[in-house]
Design a protein around this motif. Structure first.
Motif, mmCIF file in Angstrom:
data_model
loop_
_atom_site.group_PDB
_atom_site.id
_atom_site.type_symbol
_atom_site.label_atom_id
_atom_site.label_comp_id
_atom_site.label_asym_id
_atom_site.label_seq_id
_atom_site.Cartn_x
_atom_site.Cartn_y
_atom_site.Cartn_z
ATOM 1 N N ALA A 48 -10.236 -12.168 -3.434
ATOM 2 C CA ALA A 48 -8.926 -11.764 -3.948
ATOM 3 C C ALA A 48 -8.758 -10.254 -3.899
ATOM 4 C CB ALA A 48 -8.754 -12.284 -5.373
ATOM 5 N N ALA A 49 -9.790 -9.515 -4.300
ATOM 6 C CA ALA A 49 -9.709 -8.060 -4.291
ATOM 7 C C ALA A 49 -9.566 -7.522 -2.868
ATOM 8 C CB ALA A 49 -10.942 -7.465 -4.971
ATOM 9 N N GLU A 50 -10.334 -8.085 -1.938
ATOM 10 C CA GLU A 50 -10.256 -7.623 -0.550
ATOM 11 C C GLU A 50 -8.908 -7.991 0.063
ATOM 12 O OE1 GLU A 50 -12.098 -5.651 1.027
ATOM 13 O OE2 GLU A 50 -13.763 -5.530 -0.388
ATOM 14 N N ALA A 51 -8.388 -9.161 -0.311
ATOM 15 C CA ALA A 51 -7.065 -9.536 0.176
ATOM 16 C C ALA A 51 -6.007 -8.571 -0.341
ATOM 17 C CB ALA A 51 -6.733 -10.961 -0.258
ATOM 18 N N ALA A 52 -6.146 -8.150 -1.588
ATOM 19 C CA ALA A 52 -5.200 -7.184 -2.159
ATOM 20 C C ALA A 52 -5.261 -5.864 -1.422
ATOM 21 C CB ALA A 52 -5.495 -6.984 -3.643
ATOM 22 N N ARG A 53 -6.446 -5.494 -0.958
ATOM 23 C CA ARG A 53 -6.570 -4.251 -0.169
ATOM 24 C C ARG A 53 -5.763 -4.377 1.130
ATOM 25 N NH1 ARG A 53 -11.325 -0.740 0.004
ATOM 26 N NH2 ARG A 53 -12.653 -2.490 -0.607
ATOM 27 N N ARG A 54 -5.923 -5.509 1.807
ATOM 28 C CA ARG A 54 -5.176 -5.721 3.053
ATOM 29 C C ARG A 54 -3.682 -5.883 2.773
ATOM 30 N NH1 ARG A 54 -9.640 -9.230 3.654
ATOM 31 N NH2 ARG A 54 -8.321 -11.045 3.184
ATOM 32 N N GLY A 55 -3.373 -6.631 1.708
ATOM 33 C CA GLY A 55 -1.972 -6.843 1.375
ATOM 34 C C GLY A 55 -1.248 -5.562 1.001
ATOM 35 N N PHE A 56 -1.979 -4.639 0.399
ATOM 36 C CA PHE A 56 -1.388 -3.352 0.031
ATOM 37 C C PHE A 56 -0.891 -2.608 1.263
ATOM 38 C CE2 PHE A 56 -2.312 1.273 -0.828
ATOM 39 C CZ PHE A 56 -1.154 1.504 -1.551
ATOM 40 N N ILE A 57 -1.669 -2.629 2.312
ATOM 41 C CA ILE A 57 -1.280 -1.942 3.546
ATOM 42 C C ILE A 57 0.016 -2.542 4.094
ATOM 43 C CG2 ILE A 57 -1.965 -1.469 5.925
ATOM 44 C CD1 ILE A 57 -4.890 -1.462 4.929
ATOM 45 N N GLN A 58 0.134 -3.873 4.027
ATOM 46 C CA GLN A 58 1.341 -4.533 4.531
ATOM 47 C C GLN A 58 2.547 -4.246 3.633
ATOM 48 O OE1 GLN A 58 0.472 -8.808 5.009
ATOM 49 N NE2 GLN A 58 -1.690 -8.256 5.100
ATOM 50 N N TRP A 59 2.351 -4.331 2.329
ATOM 51 C CA TRP A 59 3.468 -4.244 1.396
ATOM 52 C C TRP A 59 4.002 -2.819 1.269
ATOM 53 C CZ3 TRP A 59 7.170 -6.961 -0.367
ATOM 54 C CH2 TRP A 59 7.785 -6.702 -1.581
ATOM 55 N N ARG A 60 3.102 -1.834 1.230
ATOM 56 C CA ARG A 60 3.578 -0.464 1.072
ATOM 57 C C ARG A 60 4.318 0.021 2.309
ATOM 58 N NH1 ARG A 60 -1.859 3.384 1.568
ATOM 59 N NH2 ARG A 60 -2.339 2.897 3.733
ATOM 60 N N ALA A 61 4.095 -0.646 3.456
ATOM 61 C CA ALA A 61 4.784 -0.253 4.684
ATOM 62 C C ALA A 61 6.258 -0.651 4.668
ATOM 63 C CB ALA A 61 4.095 -0.887 5.895
ATOM 64 N N LYS A 62 6.626 -1.550 3.776
ATOM 65 C CA LYS A 62 8.028 -1.950 3.687
ATOM 66 C C LYS A 62 8.829 -0.859 2.983
ATOM 67 C CE LYS A 62 7.235 -6.927 3.785
ATOM 68 N NZ LYS A 62 7.855 -7.090 5.124
ATOM 69 N N SER A 63 10.064 -0.710 3.384
ATOM 70 C CA SER A 63 10.913 0.301 2.771
ATOM 71 C C SER A 63 11.240 -0.093 1.341
ATOM 72 C CB SER A 63 12.208 0.469 3.562
ATOM 73 O OG SER A 63 13.022 -0.689 3.422
ATOM 74 N N VAL A 197 7.161 -11.873 -0.518
ATOM 75 C CA VAL A 197 6.011 -10.989 -0.744
ATOM 76 C C VAL A 197 4.875 -11.461 0.154
ATOM 77 C CG1 VAL A 197 4.286 -10.221 -2.418
ATOM 78 C CG2 VAL A 197 6.675 -10.457 -3.115
ATOM 79 N N PRO A 198 4.242 -10.581 0.917
ATOM 80 C CA PRO A 198 3.143 -10.992 1.792
ATOM 81 C C PRO A 198 2.065 -11.750 1.024
ATOM 82 C CG PRO A 198 3.764 -8.726 2.247
ATOM 83 C CD PRO A 198 4.517 -9.127 1.021
ATOM 84 N N PRO A 199 1.575 -12.875 1.554
ATOM 85 C CA PRO A 199 0.622 -13.713 0.814
ATOM 86 C C PRO A 199 -0.608 -12.973 0.303
ATOM 87 C CG PRO A 199 1.445 -14.889 2.714
ATOM 88 C CD PRO A 199 1.972 -13.487 2.832
ATOM 89 N N GLU A 200 -1.120 -12.014 1.094
ATOM 90 C CA GLU A 200 -2.326 -11.308 0.642
ATOM 91 C C GLU A 200 -2.018 -10.219 -0.387
ATOM 92 O OE1 GLU A 200 -5.800 -11.685 3.863
ATOM 93 O OE2 GLU A 200 -4.337 -10.135 4.344
ATOM 94 N N ALA A 201 -0.756 -9.890 -0.538
ATOM 95 C CA ALA A 201 -0.389 -8.837 -1.486
ATOM 96 C C ALA A 201 -0.293 -9.343 -2.915
ATOM 97 C CB ALA A 201 0.934 -8.196 -1.079
ATOM 98 N N LEU A 202 -0.362 -10.663 -3.111
ATOM 99 C CA LEU A 202 -0.238 -11.220 -4.460
ATOM 100 C C LEU A 202 -1.248 -12.347 -4.631
ATOM 101 C CD1 LEU A 202 1.026 -11.453 -7.189
ATOM 102 C CD2 LEU A 202 2.969 -12.650 -6.178
ATOM 103 N N ASN A 203 -2.271 -12.058 -5.423
ATOM 104 C CA ASN A 203 -3.329 -13.020 -5.690
ATOM 105 C C ASN A 203 -3.331 -13.374 -7.170
ATOM 106 O OD1 ASN A 203 -5.339 -12.918 -3.080
ATOM 107 N ND2 ASN A 203 -4.311 -10.966 -3.421
ATOM 108 N N MET A 204 -3.654 -14.627 -7.475
ATOM 109 C CA MET A 204 -3.763 -15.075 -8.865
ATOM 110 C C MET A 204 -5.113 -15.740 -9.063
ATOM 111 S SD MET A 204 -1.508 -17.921 -10.927
ATOM 112 C CE MET A 204 -2.442 -19.077 -11.963
ATOM 113 N N VAL A 205 -5.863 -15.250 -10.050
ATOM 114 C CA VAL A 205 -7.183 -15.805 -10.344
ATOM 115 C C VAL A 205 -7.301 -16.115 -11.833
ATOM 116 C CG1 VAL A 205 -8.269 -14.569 -8.435
ATOM 117 C CG2 VAL A 205 -8.222 -13.523 -10.714
ATOM 118 N N CYS A 206 -8.178 -17.037 -12.161
ATOM 119 C CA CYS A 206 -8.557 -17.324 -13.537
ATOM 120 C C CYS A 206 -10.063 -17.517 -13.561
ATOM 121 C CB CYS A 206 -7.857 -18.575 -14.059
ATOM 122 S SG CYS A 206 -6.072 -18.395 -14.291
#
Length: 480
Positions: A48-63, A197-206
């Motif tokens: 989840a944490a690594e996916a958030a790292r990748r998702g951040f790159i995708q999401w922040r690139a959006k205007s 929202v890009p799938p890797e930019a939003l993770n949910m864990v318990c």
């Protein structure tokens, strides 16, 4: 009412089978198991944490406009599904269905407001002081992947605050809702993903709360920690984040005072106080707890307050006639009893309630205590339940001093019909949110946060968005 099959969202996939085992989700109104929640193991937390790292790159690139439009679409999906989400919320948390519907619709409003704020994440230009510099700008950029931790008392509102602000700023998120109330957050996450929202930019864990929080805060991919919960846990997570020099927002507990002035409209103040005190069975961080009443009218207020508390109809949140639902779990019942017993042993008067209701479910009677000594537990620690403490005062200065005496400062309230007194109380009460003649201090447009040990930073409002950004100084010189 139907309760959904529970799943975690990790690295772009919904998962019903995980390494951490499963945990029962209990309906607090019946004490029956309504679902089983998959729990993440360490490998899945790392995913989840690594996916958030990748998702951040995708999401922040959006205007900013793209992020705004996606979040507004998410808000609309939440509104369209409000009844379904509210039913799930009531089943797993217990509050009356009408309160759940209001919570879900308010959550959509929070997302909408923060979506618009994404377009207003302003910086500023600073005139250069030397020749050869074309421009000097101060800009804000998203801080990075966020680990967000939310409790069980507002399963829609609190995740919405964190998700909306983080995503609006351009951050990705790993959110961990309370294991007691995962279904509501799961439906919110689906709404955001369905909106784009890009799938890797939003993770949910318990999982095990201590293990999940420790792992995510330590993980190098996580840049920011946002926590809502108790003061004690907030201090621990804040210390852990500080060791890694990671940004931390803590929305912690409170012990809100209410000063009823001699000139107040007692009928209006009483009706408002009963509704605010026993909303969500008192499981509200800004819930009024200590009521300071003029001594000359203390008996009148006490009698009317007790009568109104006794008249409240307890029951399952699915019953339209219910005014107060159950507590969230059995541990809350045990803690309420300890608060009451300690106060009575130290000389306080128990005016009504004070015990578990004789019925299935985690119900504790609406409880009113008077003249609790300062060293009693209920006067020093947040009860987080349906307990009100009534205290007489002789002068307004005395009431203000008593209201400010604790190391907490989240919410504070007062009732008066005098404009001068209203401004005086607004300035004198030491809290991040002060309500005069009303309790509605939590609105999407307004920052929510506390002073002293009640927290660090704010959520909602324009201020809430800023806590998910870093400041960058950018200067451009004349090329040689």
């Amino acid at each position: 009412m139907d309760y959904p099959e529970l799943a975690l969202h990790i690295a772009g996939r919904w998962r019903t089978q995980t390494q951490g085992g499963r945990r029962a989700v209990i309906d607090p109104a019946t004490e029956e198991t309504i679902a089983h929640l998959p729990l993440a193991g360490r490998e899945e937390l790392a995913e989840a944490a690594e996916a958030a790292r990748r998702g951040f790159i995708q999401w922040r690139a959006k205007s900013a406009l793209e992020r705004c439009n996606i979040l507004r679409a998410a808000a609309q999906k939440i509104r369209e599904q409000a009844k379904t989400i509210a039913q799930v919320l009531t089943l797993e948390q217990g509050k009356p269905l009408a309160e759940s519907v209001r919570e879900v619709t308010l959550s959509a409003d929070i997302v909408d407001f923060q979506a618009e704020e994404a377009k207003r994440l302003y910086g500023r230009l600073v005139p250069p002081r030397v020749e050869g510099i074309l421009s000097q700008a101060v800009v804000r950029r998203p801080v990075g992947p966020v680990a967000a931790f939310t409790p069980w008392n507002f399963p829609a509102n609190l995740p919405a605050r964190k998700l909306a602000s983080a995503l609006a700023a351009g951050c990705s998120v790993v959110i961990k809702p309370a294991e007691e109330t995962p279904g509501t957050c799961m439906l919110l996450v689906r709404a955001f993903l369905d909106a784009g929202v890009p799938p890797e930019a939003l993770n949910m864990v318990c999982g095990d709360p201590a293990e999940v929080s420790s792992f995510l805060i330590d993980h190098p991919a996580i840049a920011k920690v946002s926590f809502t919960g108790s003061v004690a846990v907030g201090k621990l997570l804040g210390e852990q984040a500080a060791r890694h020099v990671k940004r931390f927002t803590g929305e912690l507990g409170g012990h809100a005072p209410v000063i009823v002035c001699e000139d107040a409209d007692f009928s209006f103040a009483l009706k408002s106080s009963i509704a605010a005190k026993f909303r969500n069975a008192g499981q509200v961080c800004a819930s009024p707890i200590r009521f300071y009443i003029p001594r000359s009218r203390f008996g009148e207020w006490s009698e009317a307050f007790v009568q109104a508390a006794r008249a409240l109809r307890m029951g399952p949140g699915t019953d339209a006639a219910t005014q107060m639902g159950p507590l969230a779990h059995a541990r809350r019942i045990e803690d309420m009893q300890r608060f009451v017993d300690d106060a009575v042993e130290r000389g306080a008067q128990l005016l009504c309630g004070g015990q578990r209701a004789q019925r299935p479910g985690y119900f504790f009677e609406p409880t009113v205590i008077a003249n609790a000594p300062p060293d009693s537990r209920v006067m020093r620690q947040e009860p987080f339940g349906p307990i009100a403490v009534l205290q007489p005062y002789d002068t307004l200065d005395e009431a203000i001093d008593s209201a400010n005496a604790l190391p907490y400062g989240l919410g504070a309230y007062a009732f008066t019909r005098d404009l001068h007194t209203a401004h005086r109380l607004g300035e004198a009460l030491e809290a991040g949110m002060v309500g005069i003649n009303h309790f509605g201090v939590s609105q999407p447009e307004m920052p929510f946060g506390g002073w002293k040990e009640s927290g660090i930073g704010q959520e909602m409002g324009a201020e809430g968005l800023l806590h998910y950004t870093e400041v960058k100084t950018l200067t451009v010189g004349v090329p040689a």
